[in-house]
Design an enzyme around this catalytic site. Structure first.
Site, PDB file in Angstrom:
ATOM      1  N   ARG A 147       0.870  -1.183  -0.102  1.00  0.00           N
ATOM      2  CA  ARG A 147       0.048   0.106   0.055  1.00  0.00           C
ATOM      3  C   ARG A 147       1.005   1.250   0.055  1.00  0.00           C
ATOM      4  O   ARG A 147       1.821   1.302   0.566  1.00  0.00           O
ATOM      5  CB  ARG A 147      -1.066  -0.116   1.298  1.00  0.00           C
ATOM      6  CG  ARG A 147      -1.785   1.023   1.218  1.00  0.00           C
ATOM      7  CD  ARG A 147      -2.883   0.885   2.607  1.00  0.00           C
ATOM      8  NE  ARG A 147      -2.156   1.733   3.611  1.00  0.00           N
ATOM      9  CZ  ARG A 147      -2.775   2.242   4.808  1.00  0.00           C
ATOM     10  NH1 ARG A 147      -4.223   1.990   4.910  1.00  0.00           N
ATOM     11  NH2 ARG A 147      -2.337   3.102   5.573  1.00  0.00           N
ATOM     12  N   TYR A 159      -3.506  11.094   5.218  1.00  0.00           N
ATOM     13  CA  TYR A 159      -3.579   9.785   5.511  1.00  0.00           C
ATOM     14  C   TYR A 159      -2.555   8.771   5.629  1.00  0.00           C
ATOM     15  O   TYR A 159      -2.088   8.565   4.454  1.00  0.00           O
ATOM     16  CB  TYR A 159      -5.108   9.214   5.305  1.00  0.00           C
ATOM     17  CG  TYR A 159      -5.181   7.930   5.573  1.00  0.00           C
ATOM     18  CD1 TYR A 159      -5.773   7.606   6.904  1.00  0.00           C
ATOM     19  CD2 TYR A 159      -4.740   6.791   5.105  1.00  0.00           C
ATOM     20  CE1 TYR A 159      -5.646   6.269   7.740  1.00  0.00           C
ATOM     21  CE2 TYR A 159      -4.810   5.506   5.379  1.00  0.00           C
ATOM     22  CZ  TYR A 159      -5.164   5.235   6.650  1.00  0.00           C
ATOM     23  OH  TYR A 159      -5.367   3.981   7.332  1.00  0.00           O
ATOM     24  N   ASP A 210      -5.047   3.834  -0.289  1.00  0.00           N
ATOM     25  CA  ASP A 210      -6.137   4.086   0.532  1.00  0.00           C
ATOM     26  C   ASP A 210      -6.476   5.628   0.707  1.00  0.00           C
ATOM     27  O   ASP A 210      -5.858   6.276   1.231  1.00  0.00           O
ATOM     28  CB  ASP A 210      -5.960   3.475   2.084  1.00  0.00           C
ATOM     29  CG  ASP A 210      -7.011   3.493   2.922  1.00  0.00           C
ATOM     30  OD1 ASP A 210      -8.079   4.088   2.565  1.00  0.00           O
ATOM     31  OD2 ASP A 210      -7.057   2.912   4.340  1.00  0.00           O
ATOM     32  N   HIS A 212      -8.922   6.636   2.198  1.00  0.00           N
ATOM     33  CA  HIS A 212      -9.728   6.835   3.673  1.00  0.00           C
ATOM     34  C   HIS A 212     -10.967   7.698   3.517  1.00  0.00           C
ATOM     35  O   HIS A 212     -11.235   8.634   4.243  1.00  0.00           O
ATOM     36  CB  HIS A 212      -8.586   7.217   4.459  1.00  0.00           C
ATOM     37  CG  HIS A 212      -8.882   6.544   5.639  1.00  0.00           C
ATOM     38  ND1 HIS A 212      -9.348   7.271   7.000  1.00  0.00           N
ATOM     39  CD2 HIS A 212      -8.273   5.418   6.317  1.00  0.00           C
ATOM     40  CE1 HIS A 212      -9.531   6.427   8.050  1.00  0.00           C
ATOM     41  NE2 HIS A 212      -8.816   5.254   7.497  1.00  0.00           N
ATOM     42  N   GLU A 236      -8.530   2.273  -2.269  1.00  0.00           N
ATOM     43  CA  GLU A 236      -9.655   1.825  -1.063  1.00  0.00           C
ATOM     44  C   GLU A 236     -10.339   2.740  -0.751  1.00  0.00           C
ATOM     45  O   GLU A 236      -9.854   4.142  -0.782  1.00  0.00           O
ATOM     46  CB  GLU A 236      -8.643   1.280   0.045  1.00  0.00           C
ATOM     47  CG  GLU A 236      -9.117   0.912   1.077  1.00  0.00           C
ATOM     48  CD  GLU A 236      -7.958   0.471   2.022  1.00  0.00           C
ATOM     49  OE1 GLU A 236      -7.186  -0.416   1.571  1.00  0.00           O
ATOM     50  OE2 GLU A 236      -8.237   0.572   3.406  1.00  0.00           O
ATOM     51  N   GLU A 262     -13.632  -1.774   5.358  1.00  0.00           N
ATOM     52  CA  GLU A 262     -13.255  -1.942   6.688  1.00  0.00           C
ATOM     53  C   GLU A 262     -14.232  -1.320   7.991  1.00  0.00           C
ATOM     54  O   GLU A 262     -14.107  -1.925   9.092  1.00  0.00           O
ATOM     55  CB  GLU A 262     -11.867  -1.285   6.866  1.00  0.00           C
ATOM     56  CG  GLU A 262     -12.066   0.250   6.993  1.00  0.00           C
ATOM     57  CD  GLU A 262     -10.559   0.786   6.693  1.00  0.00           C
ATOM     58  OE1 GLU A 262      -9.616   0.193   6.010  1.00  0.00           O
ATOM     59  OE2 GLU A 262     -10.206   1.698   7.337  1.00  0.00           O
ATOM     60  N   ARG A 283     -13.568  -5.618   2.140  1.00  0.00           N
ATOM     61  CA  ARG A 283     -12.368  -5.804   3.279  1.00  0.00           C
ATOM     62  C   ARG A 283     -13.079  -5.668   4.388  1.00  0.00           C
ATOM     63  O   ARG A 283     -12.208  -5.202   5.586  1.00  0.00           O
ATOM     64  CB  ARG A 283     -11.802  -4.099   2.875  1.00  0.00           C
ATOM     65  CG  ARG A 283     -11.043  -4.120   1.666  1.00  0.00           C
ATOM     66  CD  ARG A 283      -9.947  -2.977   1.528  1.00  0.00           C
ATOM     67  NE  ARG A 283      -8.729  -3.229   2.687  1.00  0.00           N
ATOM     68  CZ  ARG A 283      -8.618  -2.656   3.859  1.00  0.00           C
ATOM     69  NH1 ARG A 283      -9.590  -1.711   4.017  1.00  0.00           N
ATOM     70  NH2 ARG A 283      -7.946  -3.086   4.447  1.00  0.00           N
ATOM     71  N   GLU A 339      -4.272  -7.502   4.430  1.00  0.00           N
ATOM     72  CA  GLU A 339      -3.554  -6.440   5.033  1.00  0.00           C
ATOM     73  C   GLU A 339      -2.698  -6.904   6.118  1.00  0.00           C
ATOM     74  O   GLU A 339      -3.180  -7.957   6.989  1.00  0.00           O
ATOM     75  CB  GLU A 339      -4.489  -5.303   5.544  1.00  0.00           C
ATOM     76  CG  GLU A 339      -3.532  -3.984   5.822  1.00  0.00           C
ATOM     77  CD  GLU A 339      -4.480  -2.609   6.115  1.00  0.00           C
ATOM     78  OE1 GLU A 339      -5.641  -3.140   6.617  1.00  0.00           O
ATOM     79  OE2 GLU A 339      -4.116  -1.722   6.330  1.00  0.00           O
ATOM     80  N   TRP A 402     -12.614  11.650   7.997  1.00  0.00           N
ATOM     81  CA  TRP A 402     -11.265  11.187   8.259  1.00  0.00           C
ATOM     82  C   TRP A 402     -10.782   9.911   7.411  1.00  0.00           C
ATOM     83  O   TRP A 402     -11.377   9.244   7.232  1.00  0.00           O
ATOM     84  CB  TRP A 402     -10.669  11.027   9.896  1.00  0.00           C
ATOM     85  CG  TRP A 402      -9.619  10.524  10.122  1.00  0.00           C
ATOM     86  CD1 TRP A 402      -8.274  11.274   9.675  1.00  0.00           C
ATOM     87  CD2 TRP A 402      -9.058   9.328  10.503  1.00  0.00           C
ATOM     88  NE1 TRP A 402      -7.339  10.306  10.003  1.00  0.00           N
ATOM     89  CE2 TRP A 402      -7.900   9.380  10.278  1.00  0.00           C
ATOM     90  CE3 TRP A 402     -10.078   8.083  10.673  1.00  0.00           C
ATOM     91  CZ2 TRP A 402      -7.071   8.234  10.818  1.00  0.00           C
ATOM     92  CZ3 TRP A 402      -9.196   7.124  10.970  1.00  0.00           C
ATOM     93  CH2 TRP A 402      -7.911   6.864  10.880  1.00  0.00           C
TER      94      TRP A 402
HETATM   95  O1  KDG Z   1      -8.108   2.547  13.638  1.00  0.00           O
HETATM   96  C1  KDG Z   1      -8.416   2.722  12.102  1.00  0.00           C
HETATM   97  C2  KDG Z   1      -7.770   2.184  11.271  1.00  0.00           C
HETATM   98  O2  KDG Z   1      -7.748   0.740  11.381  1.00  0.00           O
HETATM   99  C3  KDG Z   1      -7.687   2.479   9.866  1.00  0.00           C
HETATM  100  O3  KDG Z   1      -7.531   3.836   9.464  1.00  0.00           O
HETATM  101  C4  KDG Z   1      -6.895   1.704   8.880  1.00  0.00           C
HETATM  102  O4  KDG Z   1      -7.870   2.287   6.814  1.00  0.00           O
HETATM  103  C5  KDG Z   1      -7.038   1.688   7.596  1.00  0.00           C
HETATM  104  C6  KDG Z   1      -6.564   0.571   6.702  1.00  0.00           C
HETATM  105  O5  KDG Z   1      -6.873   0.294   5.673  1.00  0.00           O
HETATM  106  O6  KDG Z   1      -5.678  -0.186   7.435  1.00  0.00           O
HETATM  107 MG    MG Z   2      -8.269   1.482   5.155  1.00  0.00          MG
END
Ligand code: KDG
Ligand code: MG
Length: 402
Positions: A147, A159, A210, A212, A236, A262, A283, A339, A402
């Site tokens: 990643r 991020y 990612d 995010h 992602e 996630e 995910r 991951e 975030w």
């Molecule tokens: O606690 C939040 C994290 O697990 C997250 O920000 C991690 O986005 C994430 C990832 O893809 O691992």
């Molecule tokens: Mg993520």
């Protein structure tokens, strides 16, 4: 074989983890991860106050029935706290079932579909030069997939980028840190980052990124399109996923594969994404999506629609969750990637485990059950410390995802 005891252990060996340990009347123990980063004590309390009293005296081998009992029986369904608590019970019961059978859990799930679990690591840095060095480091360690996260000029907190070259750990102070964000600068910068990474490392290495949850669908479509020449394995969480049909717009505009999930806790969170084939990887992971029982249900639905797994696996999930995820990863037909972010040493010591990393793959334990435990005495030496995830603000102060 009845459940005689169940206890919740909260510990902070480098970061907070919540673990449920179930003990049967003939002394077999099972563990389940119950970590919900930033809301740890909500799950601990849900388990202690509302779930543990229901478990005592139940048959430990009735995993599906216990799952349905906790899910339907609460009346108030779904949500991260409830589903994380159910996941912990479910995972611990699979651990017990494996130990009683004398088999690793993946054997109970149908046995191996592959020799090892391909994992992706986190390459990251504030600058492109630092990032290239970190990608090279991962390739030297044997990773076949990385990643890629990079600082964005003019953006205070990108991020996935750790401070001073350290691994990224978003959970910090008790009160959330206030991060700053600018989507336009990010969208302008990222294509040049991937151009440099591809030109340096060639076409073989799998590259992921990612977002995010930070873009709108049309911005995500633009990013996906601009990254097409660099053949990402996945992009992602391009947008927040509450609006599942929002992904149609992204899909119409780009062939960059999309990974989401996630923050999902049930099959209903991804039903439309999967059945309309709006994503390529789902995910969700064991701890936040109702345990092994429910996550397998999600992966089975995904399999019908050519969607592969890509389970979340940062250090915000404990080694108990990772151990459980590996049993699923190695057994399901539609595995994609897992991951993997190595844990702080103290966390590895608190959770003795026998999964292992070699040559870009993780291998699940061959021990009966999950092959992971919690050292309760050691865990007690690391008391809980409140640590919240950050919030994000645009330059004018607007609260952003975030
Ligand atoms: O606690 C939040 C994290 O697990 C997250 O920000 C991690 O986005 C994430 C990832 O893809 O691992
Ligand atoms: Mg993520």
């Amino acid at each position: 074989m009845k459940i005689a005891d169940a206890r919740v252990i909260v510990t902070c060996p480098g970061r907070n983890f919540v673990t449920l340990k179930i003990v049967t009347d003939d002394g077999v123990t099972g563990v389940g991860d119950a970590t919900l980063t930033g809301r740890e004590l909500a799950v601990a309390s849900y388990l202690t106050e509302h779930v543990v009293p229901l478990l005592i005296g139940r048959e430990a081998d009735r995993i599906e029935d216990t799952w349905q009992y906790l899910y339907r029986g609460a009346y108030w369904r779904r949500g991260p706290v409830t589903m994380t608590a159910i996941a912990a019970v479910d995972t611990a019961l699979w651990d017990i079932k494996g130990k009683v059978a004398g088999l690793p859990v993946y054997q109970l799930l149908g046995g191996r579909s592959r020799d090892g679990v391909t994992v992706y690591g986190h390459a990251q840095a504030a600058t492109v030069d630092g990032l290239l060095a970190d990608v090279a480091r991962h390739l030297d360690l044997g990773y076949r997939a990385v990643r890629v996260q990079c600082g964005v000029p003019g953006v205070a907190d990108s991020y996935g980028v750790g401070r001073d070259g350290l691994p990224y750990e978003p959970a910090g102070a008790a009160i959330p840190a206030e991060n700053g964000w600018n989507s336009e600068r990010y969208l302008t910068h990222m294509p040049s980052v991937f151009a440099q990474v591809r030109s340096e490392f060639g076409p073989e290495v799998k590259l992921l990124h990612d977002v995010h949850h930070r873009l709108t669908p049309i911005e995500a479509a633009r990013l996906g399109k601009s990254l097409e020449p660099y053949a990402l394995t996945w992009l992602e969480d391009p947008v927040p996923a509450e609006l599942q049909e929002g992904f149609r717009l992204i899909r119409q505009h780009t062939t960059t594969p999309i990974a989401v999930g996630e923050v999902f806790n049930s099959i209903w969170d991804c039903q439309q994404l999967i059945t309309e084939q709006l994503i390529d990887y789902v995910r969700a992971t064991v701890v936040h999506a109702g345990g092994i029982t429910h996550l397998r249900r999600i992966f089975d639905l995904a399999h019908l629609y050519h969607v592969r797994s890509g389970s979340h696996g940062t250090t915000s999930l404990s080694p108990v969750c990772l151990a459980a995820a590996l049993h699923l990863d190695v057994s399901i037909p539609n595995f994609g990637l897992q991951e993997y972010q190595p844990y702080p040493e103290a966390a590895d010591a608190v959770f003795p485990h026998s999964y292992r990393f070699a040559d870009g793959f993780l291998h699940p334990s061959e021990q009966p059950g999950l092959g992971v435990d919690i050292d309760e005495e050691l865990a007690a030496r690391y008391p809980y410390r409140p640590a919240a995830l950050p919030v994000n603000r645009l330059e004018d102060g607007t609260l952003h995802d975030w």
